[in-house]
Scaffold this active site. Structure first.
Site, mmCIF file in Angstrom:
data_model
loop_
_atom_site.group_PDB
_atom_site.id
_atom_site.type_symbol
_atom_site.label_atom_id
_atom_site.label_comp_id
_atom_site.label_asym_id
_atom_site.label_seq_id
_atom_site.Cartn_x
_atom_site.Cartn_y
_atom_site.Cartn_z
ATOM 1 N NE ARG A 269 9.541 -19.643 -42.929
ATOM 2 C CZ ARG A 269 10.130 -18.571 -42.954
ATOM 3 N NH1 ARG A 269 11.261 -18.346 -42.975
ATOM 4 N NH2 ARG A 269 9.473 -17.324 -43.622
ATOM 5 C CG ASP B 196 8.351 -2.056 -23.192
ATOM 6 O OD1 ASP B 196 8.254 -0.836 -23.529
ATOM 7 O OD2 ASP B 196 8.692 -2.834 -24.368
ATOM 8 C CG HIS C 118 -4.449 -0.167 -12.115
ATOM 9 N ND1 HIS C 118 -4.150 -1.497 -12.424
ATOM 10 C CD2 HIS C 118 -5.535 -0.404 -11.143
ATOM 11 C CE1 HIS C 118 -4.502 -2.096 -11.682
ATOM 12 N NE2 HIS C 118 -5.303 -1.842 -10.687
ATOM 13 C CE LYS D 149 -1.047 2.048 -17.833
ATOM 14 N NZ LYS D 149 -2.159 1.363 -17.005
ATOM 15 C CE1 TYR E 240 1.388 -1.689 -17.742
ATOM 16 C CE2 TYR E 240 0.912 -3.992 -18.154
ATOM 17 C CZ TYR E 240 1.203 -3.150 -17.215
ATOM 18 O OH TYR E 240 1.072 -3.216 -15.792
ATOM 19 C CG ASP F 162 -7.274 -3.650 -8.856
ATOM 20 O OD1 ASP F 162 -6.592 -2.596 -8.794
ATOM 21 O OD2 ASP F 162 -6.959 -4.262 -9.811
#
Length: 194
Positions: A23, A52, A66, A76, A136, A174
């Site tokens: 399945r 989350d 980060h 995390k 995360y 970034d």
């Protein structure tokens, strides 16, 4: 679940037990009880996740590196639920014997691996598949005023992101993070971050 230690203390790879049949498959993606039984003894302290997050990105997207500054530091627990990413944690704790070193792991929808990134580490990932959905868990809420980062393109880190430079897609934010050599870390190995 199986917990795999890495060359940097407290950076952990977690492999859940996956049950497959005709399945499809089933696995517990997170159990606080099992996390406490197997991970807490390795860390020496309990982790309580409070938020989350999920992102969706296309091939070549690089997010990071980060972190959140004290007093809002974050651990995390990350995973890729669709596609594949190269996920990286970089030690940015002043005085650490592994300062500037990193651990990289490929997280995919097929291997179901998770990666635990402790406080005092910068975190980032590069998308290796056409599309990736990344999730995360964080043990501290997001505080935009505590946002920080180091350059994901810093060659001195020695990270092979597996993305050709001409295919890399970064946010404007970034592209502005400093290199590790110009970085004044707010983390100290001798200060308890928990």
């Amino acid at each position: 679940m199986d917990v795999i230690t890495t060359e940097i203390k407290d950076v952990l790879i977690i492999e859940p037990r996956v049950f497959k049949d005709a399945r499809g498959y089933f696995f517990e993606s997170f159990s606080q009880r099992e996390f406490d039984e197997k991970v807490t003894p390795l860390l020496g302290h309990k982790i309580n996740f409070v938020q989350d997050n999920e992102s969706m990105s296309s091939y070549g997207v690089m997010r990071g590196l980060h972190f959140q500054r004290p007093p809002y530091t974050q651990s995390k627990l990350v995973r890729c639920v669709k596609g594949a990413v190269l996920d990286v944690a970089v030690d940015i704790r002043k005085g650490s014997p592994t300062y500037g070193k990193h651990v990289a792991v490929e997280l995919t929808e097929d291997n179901h691996r998770q990666f635990f990134v402790p406080r005092g580490f910068a975190h980032g990932f590069a998308v290796l598949s056409d599309v990736a959905v990344f999730q995360y868990k964080c043990d501290e809420f997001y505080h935009p005023e505590a946002d920080g980062g180091i350059s994901i393109l810093d060659d001195s880190l020695g990270i092979d992101w597996r993305i050709p430079a001409e295919k890399a897609l970064l946010s404007e934010k970034d592209t502005k993070h400093s290199l590790l050599k110009d970085f004044d870390t707010p983390f100290d190995i001798n200060v308890n971050l928990y």
